[in-house]
Design a protein around this motif. Sequence first.
Motif, PDB file in Angstrom:
ATOM      1  N   PHE A 214       0.822  -1.211   0.000  1.00 43.16           N
ATOM      2  CA  PHE A 214       0.000   0.000   0.000  1.00 43.16           C
ATOM      3  C   PHE A 214       0.860   1.267   0.000  1.00 43.16           C
ATOM      4  CE2 PHE A 214      -2.001   3.190   2.884  1.00 43.16           C
ATOM      5  CZ  PHE A 214      -2.992   3.629   2.031  1.00 43.16           C
ATOM      6  N   ILE A 215       1.889   1.295   0.834  1.00 35.86           N
ATOM      7  CA  ILE A 215       2.750   2.474   0.912  1.00 35.86           C
ATOM      8  C   ILE A 215       3.481   2.705  -0.412  1.00 35.86           C
ATOM      9  CG2 ILE A 215       4.787   3.457   2.038  1.00 35.86           C
ATOM     10  CD1 ILE A 215       3.873   1.970   4.587  1.00 35.86           C
ATOM     11  N   GLN A 217       2.460   1.718  -3.279  1.00 34.56           N
ATOM     12  CA  GLN A 217       1.458   2.082  -4.279  1.00 34.56           C
ATOM     13  C   GLN A 217       1.045   3.542  -4.170  1.00 34.56           C
ATOM     14  OE1 GLN A 217       0.332   0.443  -6.833  1.00 34.56           O
ATOM     15  NE2 GLN A 217       0.935  -1.684  -6.459  1.00 34.56           N
ATOM     16  N   ILE A 218       1.166   4.142  -2.986  1.00 38.37           N
ATOM     17  CA  ILE A 218       0.894   5.577  -2.847  1.00 38.37           C
ATOM     18  C   ILE A 218       1.849   6.362  -3.746  1.00 38.37           C
ATOM     19  CG2 ILE A 218       1.061   7.570  -1.296  1.00 38.37           C
ATOM     20  CD1 ILE A 218       0.070   5.750   0.955  1.00 38.37           C
ATOM     21  N   ASN A 337      -4.938  -0.563  -3.375  1.00 38.15           N
ATOM     22  CA  ASN A 337      -3.971  -0.069  -4.355  1.00 38.15           C
ATOM     23  C   ASN A 337      -4.577   0.878  -5.383  1.00 38.15           C
ATOM     24  OD1 ASN A 337      -2.100  -1.721  -3.073  1.00 38.15           O
ATOM     25  ND2 ASN A 337      -2.529  -3.438  -4.431  1.00 38.15           N
ATOM     26  N   ALA A 341      -4.702   4.157  -1.906  1.00 40.07           N
ATOM     27  CA  ALA A 341      -3.346   4.589  -2.298  1.00 40.07           C
ATOM     28  C   ALA A 341      -3.391   5.644  -3.401  1.00 40.07           C
ATOM     29  CB  ALA A 341      -2.515   3.387  -2.745  1.00 40.07           C
ATOM     30  N   ARG A 342      -4.293   5.460  -4.368  1.00 39.91           N
ATOM     31  CA  ARG A 342      -4.390   6.428  -5.461  1.00 39.91           C
ATOM     32  C   ARG A 342      -4.972   7.766  -4.978  1.00 39.91           C
ATOM     33  NH1 ARG A 342      -3.888   3.824 -10.575  1.00 39.91           N
ATOM     34  NH2 ARG A 342      -2.280   2.239 -10.192  1.00 39.91           N
TER      35      ARG A 342
END
Length: 395
Positions: A214-215, A217-218, A337, A341-342
Amino acid sequence: MNNSQSVKTSLRYFLFFYVFIYAGNAVYGTFLPLYFQDIGYSALQIGTLLSLGPFVAILAQPLWGALGDRAKTKNSILLFLLAGCGITILLYPLSTQFTYLLLMISIFTFFQTSIFAIGDTITLEAIDKHKIGNFGHIRMGGTFGFAMMSLVFGIISKDHISSIFIVYFSIIVVAFLLVLKFPAVEGHQAHGHKVSITILFKNRMLMIYFGFNFILQITLGYYYAFFPMYFRELGGDNVLLGWSMVISSLSEVPFLLFADKIFKRVKIPYILLAAAVFTALRWFLFSIIDTPIWVLPVQALHGLIFIVLTVTMATYINKEVPKELKASGQTLNGLMNLGVARIIGSFAGGIATTSFGIRNVFMYNSIVALVSMVAFVLFLWSTNNRASRANHSGR
């Protein structure tokens, strides 16, 4: 045609489905920010527009995952999603008003966000069921589709950026027809055997992998939203942007070719760690480059980041999650994701870009990737130490 031949034919349909669905992603994901820029919106406004879609994804992903697990066939859900995308994309160009575009992005993302997760679920289950085919090789169709369309639409968009909508619609129509040829994959809760999604949250390692992914994907979310504009700032045009996307897409091929062998020989956490190293390196290089031509070789690092994270998580979920929750597991991953994240990457990235500029934000993203990598290593070290002490005390 015997059953074996029928399955092999179906695999070709899966391959071409990925070709077209990722070709559509190249058109929409890469060039939509440039369309917004061309019709007069600022970086903050574009960041706001692009962050709303992922917010909708947070609501839509669990819904479509649950429906996929409970439907008679997951195929019917995928067809419905494609139809919703195709209809909505035709409504986009009817107005350039900010509020109208917010509405269109919301509706479009409601359908589009789960296509990849449900498609992956159907493909992986079909491969497992018939013991034939290789997900990495099939997913490679998406790589070539994305690369080809990045180049083709890069040329088209130089003078006709507004054609993004009719081109995407045409691609969705083909993808819809291909799904009609898929073998049926049932929803495993369709016969009354209900399994709570809370089981997923009790899987500690799954949640840790989700968090680390997740991190990273940010930072990728920021890249997808602002890289096209950054490339223009450096002096690149849409054709050269298309070539940069070709390089990033084709760089995925080596991992996809050898993914099965890699998974057998390398443990999941080490694969994720390697992706984090290349993530930090890529954003650092973006922050110091001052000419568009040097972006091209750096784009080759994409094949060691996005596809590694995506295929590794999809494969892990398919193996570790109960069959009744496979669609929910994949869509939960997509929620994190393609959703949360987006949102952070686009919206917070828009605010940060206004204050610090794109170049500096890429540097900050590199630092974020490094810090998350250190935290993940410390967690693994702590976990291994606890396991080692437990083994010694049990002797």
